[in-house]
Design a protein around this motif. Structure first.
Motif, PDB file in Angstrom:
ATOM      1  N   TRP A 120       0.789  -1.258  -0.003  1.00 27.95           N
ATOM      2  CA  TRP A 120      -0.048  -0.028   0.110  1.00 27.95           C
ATOM      3  C   TRP A 120       0.722   1.178  -0.045  1.00 27.95           C
ATOM      4  CZ3 TRP A 120      -4.670   0.376  -1.523  1.00 27.95           C
ATOM      5  CH2 TRP A 120      -5.710  -0.540  -1.194  1.00 27.95           C
ATOM      6  N   VAL A 121       1.733   1.304   0.914  1.00 28.62           N
ATOM      7  CA  VAL A 121       2.750   2.415   0.946  1.00 28.62           C
ATOM      8  C   VAL A 121       3.400   2.661  -0.434  1.00 28.62           C
ATOM      9  CG1 VAL A 121       4.879   3.188   2.251  1.00 28.62           C
ATOM     10  CG2 VAL A 121       3.106   2.264   3.508  1.00 28.62           C
ATOM     11  N   THR A 122       4.261   1.525  -0.944  1.00 27.98           N
ATOM     12  CA  THR A 122       4.938   1.716  -2.078  1.00 27.98           C
ATOM     13  C   THR A 122       4.099   1.867  -3.333  1.00 27.98           C
ATOM     14  OG1 THR A 122       5.069  -0.635  -2.378  1.00 27.98           O
ATOM     15  CG2 THR A 122       6.976   0.492  -1.379  1.00 27.98           C
ATOM     16  N   GLY A 123       2.850   1.602  -3.504  1.00 26.95           N
ATOM     17  CA  GLY A 123       1.808   1.845  -4.354  1.00 26.95           C
ATOM     18  C   GLY A 123       1.437   3.285  -4.273  1.00 26.95           C
ATOM     19  N   GLY A 124       1.315   3.589  -2.958  1.00 33.63           N
ATOM     20  CA  GLY A 124       0.822   5.054  -2.954  1.00 33.63           C
ATOM     21  C   GLY A 124       1.920   6.321  -3.436  1.00 33.63           C
ATOM     22  N   CYS A 125       3.091   5.736  -2.951  1.00 30.94           N
ATOM     23  CA  CYS A 125       4.228   6.730  -3.490  1.00 30.94           C
ATOM     24  C   CYS A 125       4.504   6.373  -4.909  1.00 30.94           C
ATOM     25  CB  CYS A 125       5.635   6.270  -2.752  1.00 30.94           C
ATOM     26  SG  CYS A 125       5.571   6.592  -0.972  1.00 30.94           S
TER      27      CYS A 125
END
Length: 96
Positions: free
Chosen positions: A9-14
């Motif tokens: 989720w974090v890397t996808g959002g970034c």
């Protein structure tokens, strides 16, 4: 929630943020491409967590490739968008 799923989720959002044409490009240029190194490290951590938890590693591998290709303006933007979509779909997919 599993750590690998949270990191996706974090890397996808970034990646989605970096895929925004003017804003993402400005961030990449203003950090003299340092953000791409940070993203590579985050994708590597996500890959290790996903591999340990028997989850898909495709999005993380693509993210690592995107970190290298991200230095090419238009291609980098497209790769960030594609990687974001794959990571977010993978994060939203429930575990088997």
């Amino acid at each position: 929630m599993a750590w690998s799923r949270m990191m996706k989720w974090v890397t996808g959002g970034c990646e989605a943020f970096l895929g925004i044409p003017i804003i993402g490009g400005s961030l990449v240029f203003s950090t003299t491409w340092g953000i791409l190194l940070v993203m590579f490290i985050l994708h590597l951590i996500t890959l290790l967590l996903a591999n340990r938890g028997n989850r898909s590693i495709a999005g993380s591998v693509l993210g690592m490739v995107t970190s290298f290709v991200g230095v090419i303006p238009i291609l980098g933007m497209l790769m960030h968008i594609i990687t974001a979509i794959i990571l977010i779909i993978d994060a939203a997919t429930p575990e088997r």
